[in-house]
Design an enzyme around this catalytic site. Sequence first.
Site, PDB file in Angstrom:
ATOM      1  N   ARG A 189      55.162 -10.490  39.369  1.00  0.00           N
ATOM      2  CA  ARG A 189      53.982 -11.086  38.983  1.00  0.00           C
ATOM      3  C   ARG A 189      52.854 -10.212  39.424  1.00  0.00           C
ATOM      4  O   ARG A 189      51.457 -10.049  38.838  1.00  0.00           O
ATOM      5  CB  ARG A 189      53.712 -12.440  39.605  1.00  0.00           C
ATOM      6  CG  ARG A 189      54.626 -13.400  38.728  1.00  0.00           C
ATOM      7  CD  ARG A 189      55.058 -14.775  39.663  1.00  0.00           C
ATOM      8  NE  ARG A 189      53.770 -15.402  40.005  1.00  0.00           N
ATOM      9  CZ  ARG A 189      53.857 -16.242  40.899  1.00  0.00           C
ATOM     10  NH1 ARG A 189      54.601 -16.436  41.775  1.00  0.00           N
ATOM     11  NH2 ARG A 189      52.800 -16.891  41.056  1.00  0.00           N
ATOM     12  N   ARG A 241      43.772 -13.749  31.352  1.00  0.00           N
ATOM     13  CA  ARG A 241      44.687 -12.718  32.158  1.00  0.00           C
ATOM     14  C   ARG A 241      44.808 -11.384  31.726  1.00  0.00           C
ATOM     15  O   ARG A 241      45.540 -10.429  32.262  1.00  0.00           O
ATOM     16  CB  ARG A 241      46.163 -13.315  32.548  1.00  0.00           C
ATOM     17  CG  ARG A 241      46.429 -14.137  33.908  1.00  0.00           C
ATOM     18  CD  ARG A 241      47.549 -14.629  33.778  1.00  0.00           C
ATOM     19  NE  ARG A 241      48.323 -14.926  34.915  1.00  0.00           N
ATOM     20  CZ  ARG A 241      48.583 -16.044  35.617  1.00  0.00           C
ATOM     21  NH1 ARG A 241      48.111 -17.113  35.262  1.00  0.00           N
ATOM     22  NH2 ARG A 241      49.374 -15.905  36.631  1.00  0.00           N
ATOM     23  N   ARG A 267      54.396 -21.445  49.278  1.00  0.00           N
ATOM     24  CA  ARG A 267      53.790 -22.473  48.296  1.00  0.00           C
ATOM     25  C   ARG A 267      54.936 -23.691  48.141  1.00  0.00           C
ATOM     26  O   ARG A 267      55.974 -23.549  47.834  1.00  0.00           O
ATOM     27  CB  ARG A 267      53.354 -21.762  47.482  1.00  0.00           C
ATOM     28  CG  ARG A 267      52.910 -22.917  46.089  1.00  0.00           C
ATOM     29  CD  ARG A 267      52.165 -22.383  45.284  1.00  0.00           C
ATOM     30  NE  ARG A 267      52.397 -21.252  44.384  1.00  0.00           N
ATOM     31  CZ  ARG A 267      51.734 -20.620  43.797  1.00  0.00           C
ATOM     32  NH1 ARG A 267      50.463 -20.844  43.434  1.00  0.00           N
ATOM     33  NH2 ARG A 267      52.451 -19.611  43.176  1.00  0.00           N
ATOM     34  N   ARG A 269      58.299 -23.329  43.227  1.00  0.00           N
ATOM     35  CA  ARG A 269      58.526 -22.938  42.015  1.00  0.00           C
ATOM     36  C   ARG A 269      59.537 -21.679  41.793  1.00  0.00           C
ATOM     37  O   ARG A 269      59.527 -20.985  42.812  1.00  0.00           O
ATOM     38  CB  ARG A 269      56.916 -22.299  41.498  1.00  0.00           C
ATOM     39  CG  ARG A 269      55.950 -23.388  41.267  1.00  0.00           C
ATOM     40  CD  ARG A 269      54.630 -22.747  41.257  1.00  0.00           C
ATOM     41  NE  ARG A 269      54.427 -21.457  40.414  1.00  0.00           N
ATOM     42  CZ  ARG A 269      53.262 -20.900  40.099  1.00  0.00           C
ATOM     43  NH1 ARG A 269      52.175 -21.521  40.432  1.00  0.00           N
ATOM     44  NH2 ARG A 269      53.226 -19.924  39.426  1.00  0.00           N
ATOM     45  N   LYS A 278      43.401 -20.020  43.954  1.00  0.00           N
ATOM     46  CA  LYS A 278      42.625 -20.488  42.664  1.00  0.00           C
ATOM     47  C   LYS A 278      42.974 -21.799  42.265  1.00  0.00           C
ATOM     48  O   LYS A 278      41.918 -22.545  42.131  1.00  0.00           O
ATOM     49  CB  LYS A 278      42.954 -19.721  41.473  1.00  0.00           C
ATOM     50  CG  LYS A 278      42.786 -17.965  41.745  1.00  0.00           C
ATOM     51  CD  LYS A 278      43.082 -17.458  40.416  1.00  0.00           C
ATOM     52  CE  LYS A 278      44.538 -17.455  39.827  1.00  0.00           C
ATOM     53  NZ  LYS A 278      45.574 -16.742  41.036  1.00  0.00           N
TER      54      LYS A 278
HETATM   55  P1  ADP Z   1      46.983 -19.547  43.113  1.00  0.00           P
HETATM   56  O1  ADP Z   1      46.630 -20.746  42.180  1.00  0.00           O
HETATM   57  O2  ADP Z   1      45.746 -18.431  43.039  1.00  0.00           O
HETATM   58  O3  ADP Z   1      48.271 -18.923  42.767  1.00  0.00           O
HETATM   59  P2  ADP Z   1      47.536 -21.596  45.096  1.00  0.00           P
HETATM   60  O4  ADP Z   1      46.115 -22.401  45.380  1.00  0.00           O
HETATM   61  O5  ADP Z   1      48.594 -22.077  44.696  1.00  0.00           O
HETATM   62  O6  ADP Z   1      47.195 -20.172  44.570  1.00  0.00           O
HETATM   63  O7  ADP Z   1      47.817 -21.163  46.599  1.00  0.00           O
HETATM   64  C1  ADP Z   1      48.692 -20.426  47.043  1.00  0.00           C
HETATM   65  C2  ADP Z   1      49.126 -20.897  48.147  1.00  0.00           C
HETATM   66  O8  ADP Z   1      48.316 -20.505  49.378  1.00  0.00           O
HETATM   67  C3  ADP Z   1      49.714 -22.510  48.596  1.00  0.00           C
HETATM   68  O9  ADP Z   1      50.491 -22.517  49.336  1.00  0.00           O
HETATM   69  C4  ADP Z   1      48.014 -23.053  49.363  1.00  0.00           C
HETATM   70  O10 ADP Z   1      48.436 -24.173  50.081  1.00  0.00           O
HETATM   71  C5  ADP Z   1      48.141 -21.666  50.057  1.00  0.00           C
HETATM   72  N1  ADP Z   1      46.280 -21.623  50.245  1.00  0.00           N
HETATM   73  C6  ADP Z   1      45.344 -21.830  49.314  1.00  0.00           C
HETATM   74  N2  ADP Z   1      44.170 -21.513  49.883  1.00  0.00           N
HETATM   75  C7  ADP Z   1      44.250 -21.367  51.184  1.00  0.00           C
HETATM   76  C8  ADP Z   1      43.718 -20.650  52.142  1.00  0.00           C
HETATM   77  N3  ADP Z   1      42.239 -20.759  52.066  1.00  0.00           N
HETATM   78  N4  ADP Z   1      44.269 -20.592  53.497  1.00  0.00           N
HETATM   79  C9  ADP Z   1      45.615 -20.775  53.658  1.00  0.00           C
HETATM   80  N5  ADP Z   1      46.351 -20.889  52.414  1.00  0.00           N
HETATM   81  C10 ADP Z   1      45.579 -21.218  51.463  1.00  0.00           C
HETATM   82  P1  AMP Z   2      50.328 -19.300  37.377  1.00  0.00           P
HETATM   83  O1  AMP Z   2      50.586 -20.850  37.660  1.00  0.00           O
HETATM   84  O2  AMP Z   2      48.992 -19.054  37.052  1.00  0.00           O
HETATM   85  O3  AMP Z   2      50.731 -18.429  38.546  1.00  0.00           O
HETATM   86  O4  AMP Z   2      51.100 -18.711  36.203  1.00  0.00           O
HETATM   87  C1  AMP Z   2      52.351 -18.902  36.154  1.00  0.00           C
HETATM   88  C2  AMP Z   2      53.172 -18.011  35.052  1.00  0.00           C
HETATM   89  O5  AMP Z   2      52.854 -18.589  33.624  1.00  0.00           O
HETATM   90  C3  AMP Z   2      52.739 -16.567  34.930  1.00  0.00           C
HETATM   91  O6  AMP Z   2      53.328 -15.837  35.894  1.00  0.00           O
HETATM   92  C4  AMP Z   2      52.662 -16.170  33.431  1.00  0.00           C
HETATM   93  O7  AMP Z   2      54.268 -16.154  33.257  1.00  0.00           O
HETATM   94  C5  AMP Z   2      52.472 -17.665  32.740  1.00  0.00           C
HETATM   95  N1  AMP Z   2      51.000 -17.461  32.366  1.00  0.00           N
HETATM   96  C6  AMP Z   2      50.093 -18.553  33.082  1.00  0.00           C
HETATM   97  N2  AMP Z   2      48.885 -18.140  32.637  1.00  0.00           N
HETATM   98  C7  AMP Z   2      49.004 -17.075  31.670  1.00  0.00           C
HETATM   99  C8  AMP Z   2      48.307 -16.584  30.742  1.00  0.00           C
HETATM  100  N3  AMP Z   2      46.738 -16.746  30.872  1.00  0.00           N
HETATM  101  N4  AMP Z   2      48.541 -15.456  29.983  1.00  0.00           N
HETATM  102  C9  AMP Z   2      50.038 -15.007  30.233  1.00  0.00           C
HETATM  103  N5  AMP Z   2      50.953 -15.999  30.866  1.00  0.00           N
HETATM  104  C10 AMP Z   2      50.456 -16.814  31.740  1.00  0.00           C
END
Ligand code: ADP
Ligand code: AMP
Length: 230
Positions: A182, A99, A138, A171, A24
């Site tokens: 999560r 969420r 990541r 992270r 995302k």
């Molecule tokens: P989210 O925001 O949904 O938690 P991220 O955008 O941070 O996901 O992506 C999670 C991991 O997957 C990151 O390490 C990113 O580089 C990798 N990633 C994202 N999109 C793709 C894809 N289409 N193919 C392979 N790896 C991806």
């Molecule tokens: P994310 O970067 O979206 O993976 O979020 C990291 C962490 O932030 C999550 O695991 C939650 O602890 C908190 N968080 C982010 N967005 C929300 C939300 N909309 N509601 C509740 N907790 C959130």
Amino acid sequence: MSQADAKNLLARPVIFLGPPGAGKGTQAKLVAKHYGVPHLSTGDMLRENVAVGTPLGALAKPIMERGDLVSDDLILRMVEERIARADCAPGFVFDGFPRTLAQAEALDGILKAQKSGPAAVIYFKVPEEILMRRLTGRRTCNVGGEIYNIYDRPPKVEGRCDVDGGELIQRPDDRPEAIRERLRAYHAQTKPLVDYYRAQGTLGEIDADASVPAVTGAVFAALQRLEKRL
Ligand code: ADP
Ligand code: AMP
């Protein structure tokens, strides 16, 4: 995509919905940049609060490290304040919000009050077994927030961002125990939003188990389909 299409698509806010690791954030950065609107990641906003040591950051830090959700009340206050700013007037892309059902219902009320029409929701579908690899691999730039993956999207120089040379960090909630929590929170509290938005007719579903450019194309196509329907 033409300017006319871009203008149409931003007739409404956009929500990216899906499990942690679905891609995302990666797509929200690209799509928001394409339309020149803010990318609103509630996770990034909370991490900024943790980094500068605000009272909200102090409350959120242990909850995020465990992999649980921060309370609806705190999240909604933070989001309302953010979308009231002038840069959100042309539209915005939400990533990681809403969420919970309570957050989704509150957002519906806010958008209704603003007369901005319902949000277009894009659901990122990814098989569960892919998520662990994406999350454990990541790495994020500590300067500009660019997202990498040591397995699938590595930087040119290990540990350094290709864009600004920043340090790539892992992270704290991308450890296996926090990831499990999560995913549990996602299934219990966030996945029900798929049915909520499907029932409203505002959901577009995409296959997010594909290359980054292929997923971007699927997002644009789904937004266009939704815009015709809404
Ligand atoms: P989210 O925001 O949904 O938690 P991220 O955008 O941070 O996901 O992506 C999670 C991991 O997957 C990151 O390490 C990113 O580089 C990798 N990633 C994202 N999109 C793709 C894809 N289409 N193919 C392979 N790896 C991806
Ligand atoms: P994310 O970067 O979206 O993976 O979020 C990291 C962490 O932030 C999550 O695991 C939650 O602890 C908190 N968080 C982010 N967005 C929300 C939300 N909309 N509601 C509740 N907790 C959130």
